[in-house]
Write an enzyme that holds these catalytic residues in place. Structure first.
Site, PDB file in Angstrom:
ATOM      1  N   HIS A  66      -5.967  -8.681   2.200  1.00  0.00           N
ATOM      2  CA  HIS A  66      -5.792  -7.284   1.788  1.00  0.00           C
ATOM      3  C   HIS A  66      -5.173  -6.504   2.946  1.00  0.00           C
ATOM      4  O   HIS A  66      -5.470  -6.763   4.109  1.00  0.00           O
ATOM      5  CB  HIS A  66      -7.149  -6.683   1.387  1.00  0.00           C
TER       6      HIS A  66
ATOM      7  N   LYS B 154     -14.079  -2.437  -2.151  1.00  0.00           N
ATOM      8  CA  LYS B 154     -14.055  -2.172  -0.695  1.00  0.00           C
ATOM      9  C   LYS B 154     -15.490  -1.918  -0.227  1.00  0.00           C
ATOM     10  O   LYS B 154     -16.404  -2.553  -0.729  1.00  0.00           O
ATOM     11  CB  LYS B 154     -13.108  -1.020  -0.370  1.00  0.00           C
TER      12      LYS B 154
ATOM     13  N   SER C 107      -2.847   2.122  -6.699  1.00  0.00           N
ATOM     14  CA  SER C 107      -2.993   3.314  -7.545  1.00  0.00           C
ATOM     15  C   SER C 107      -2.847   3.022  -9.038  1.00  0.00           C
ATOM     16  O   SER C 107      -2.249   3.811  -9.776  1.00  0.00           O
ATOM     17  CB  SER C 107      -2.021   4.416  -7.101  1.00  0.00           C
TER      18      SER C 107
ATOM     19  N   GLU D 299       0.770  -5.736  -3.485  1.00  0.00           N
ATOM     20  CA  GLU D 299       0.174  -4.420  -3.242  1.00  0.00           C
ATOM     21  C   GLU D 299       0.997  -3.675  -2.192  1.00  0.00           C
ATOM     22  O   GLU D 299       0.763  -3.842  -0.984  1.00  0.00           O
ATOM     23  CB  GLU D 299      -1.254  -4.582  -2.730  1.00  0.00           C
TER      24      GLU D 299
ATOM     25  N   GLY E 192      -4.301   3.658  -2.729  1.00  0.00           N
ATOM     26  CA  GLY E 192      -5.106   4.858  -2.513  1.00  0.00           C
ATOM     27  C   GLY E 192      -4.302   6.143  -2.422  1.00  0.00           C
ATOM     28  O   GLY E 192      -4.844   7.200  -2.112  1.00  0.00           O
TER      29      GLY E 192
ATOM     30  N   GLU F 151      -5.768  -3.721   4.146  1.00  0.00           N
ATOM     31  CA  GLU F 151      -6.731  -3.101   5.070  1.00  0.00           C
ATOM     32  C   GLU F 151      -7.247  -4.127   6.073  1.00  0.00           C
ATOM     33  O   GLU F 151      -7.495  -3.807   7.232  1.00  0.00           O
ATOM     34  CB  GLU F 151      -7.878  -2.456   4.273  1.00  0.00           C
TER      35      GLU F 151
ATOM     36  N   ASN G 173     -11.549  -4.204  -6.707  1.00  0.00           N
ATOM     37  CA  ASN G 173     -11.845  -4.294  -5.274  1.00  0.00           C
ATOM     38  C   ASN G 173     -12.615  -3.033  -4.883  1.00  0.00           C
ATOM     39  O   ASN G 173     -12.029  -1.978  -4.713  1.00  0.00           O
ATOM     40  CB  ASN G 173     -10.530  -4.394  -4.481  1.00  0.00           C
TER      41      ASN G 173
HETATM   42  C1  PEP Z   1      -6.615  -1.845  -3.281  1.00  0.00           C
HETATM   43  O1  PEP Z   1      -7.177  -1.402  -2.284  1.00  0.00           O
HETATM   44  O2  PEP Z   1      -6.521  -3.073  -3.448  1.00  0.00           O
HETATM   45  C2  PEP Z   1      -6.087  -0.897  -4.248  1.00  0.00           C
HETATM   46  C3  PEP Z   1      -5.204  -1.321  -5.101  1.00  0.00           C
HETATM   47  O3  PEP Z   1      -6.554   0.383  -4.161  1.00  0.00           O
HETATM   48  P1  PEP Z   1      -6.155   1.615  -5.140  1.00  0.00           P
HETATM   49  O4  PEP Z   1      -6.233   1.120  -6.542  1.00  0.00           O
HETATM   50  O5  PEP Z   1      -7.178   2.660  -4.844  1.00  0.00           O
HETATM   51  O6  PEP Z   1      -4.773   2.014  -4.772  1.00  0.00           O
END
Ligand code: PEP
Length: 258
Positions: A96, A11, A218, A173, A179, A98, A9
């Protein structure tokens, strides 16, 4: 176990050079027996899909990060499921955290988006997960259950179509892990994955066997193998670490190498 799915992803990041580097790396070293999904911003989709087709890497697919559930109309700035499919995508991420937090998407919106994806022949990666406060309050399971509830009809109708013979995946998630550099422990993630699979099975046992429940938050080269070794974790949705081709390829190879 179904074939694992490792999804990137990006983003609002990345460019065609990043796609080229990842696809070249996969073409060179092989996909490592996993399905790989690249989700760049909308404007790159058609070209990245073309590059992926040309590279002929087994299991390499392209997806959007979002869609609008309306078929068409006066929705300035939005993109429909049919348009995403027309750009050459096989997948789309919906729900997601976000999108939920920054753009006000509700659980019902997410279910509508998942249905719209199916209507256009796209497989959906449906994201769920609790915030830090919800986790601290011991509400992880309740939150994930409430996010899954409006998806009951979607799960019930799940059929073939996606790379794994199922037209959806669910990404667990935890919002606090996205992040932050702090991922869930494999054991904690597994418990939620099991809950998700039970909820799918309650609506559609066949789909529960085939659908991939993947972890996001992460995931890095250093922790991917530990997460992937956990039964019930069928892959990953990767944000930050998917923006460096080397790291993303290392997650793909290190985690589920043949
Ligand atoms: C995400 O935004 O779906 C995600 C998993 O981000 P990160 O790997 O940076 O935590």
């Amino acid at each position: 176990m179904t074939r694992p799915l490792i999804a990137a992803n990006w983003k609002m990041n990345g460019d065609l050079a990043l796609a080229e580097a990842v696809i070249a790396g996969l073409a060179e070293g092989g996909g490592g027996g996993v399905d790989v999904l690249l989700c760049p911003p909308f404007v790159y989709l058609r070209e990245v899909a073309r590059m992926a087709r040309q590279a002929k890497v087994d299991g390499l697919m392209v997806g959007a990060q979002n869609l609008d559930y309306h078929a068409h109309g006066a929705f300035t700035g939005e993109v429909s499921a049919a348009m995403v499919a027309d750009a050459g995508c096989e997948y789309v991420i919906v729900g997601h955290s976000e999108r939920r937090a920054l753009f006000g998407e509700s659980d019902d919106d997410v279910a509508r988006k998942a249905q719209a994806a199916r209507g256009a022949g796209l497989a959906a990666v449906v994201c769920v997960g609790e915030t830090f406060a919800e986790r601290e309050a011991g509400r992880t399971e309740a939150v994930v259950e409430s996010q899954l509830a409006p998806l009951a009809g979607f799960f019930a109708g799940g059929g073939g179509g996606g790379g794994d013979g199922c037209d959806f995946a669910v990404a667990y998630e935890p919002v606090w892990a996205i992040g932050s550099g702090q991922s869930a422990t494999p054991g904690d993630a597994r418990a939620v994955h099991e809950l998700i699979r039970r909820r799918i099975a309650a609506r559609n046992p066949a789909a529960a066997n085939r659908a991939r429940v993947i972890y996001g938050g992460s995931v890095k080269p250093g922790n991917a193998a530990g997460l992937f070794a956990e039964p019930g974790i069928d892959g990953a949705l990767v944000g930050g670490a998917s923006l460096a081709a080397r790291d993303f390829l290392s997650i793909i190879r290190g985690g589920y190498a043949d």
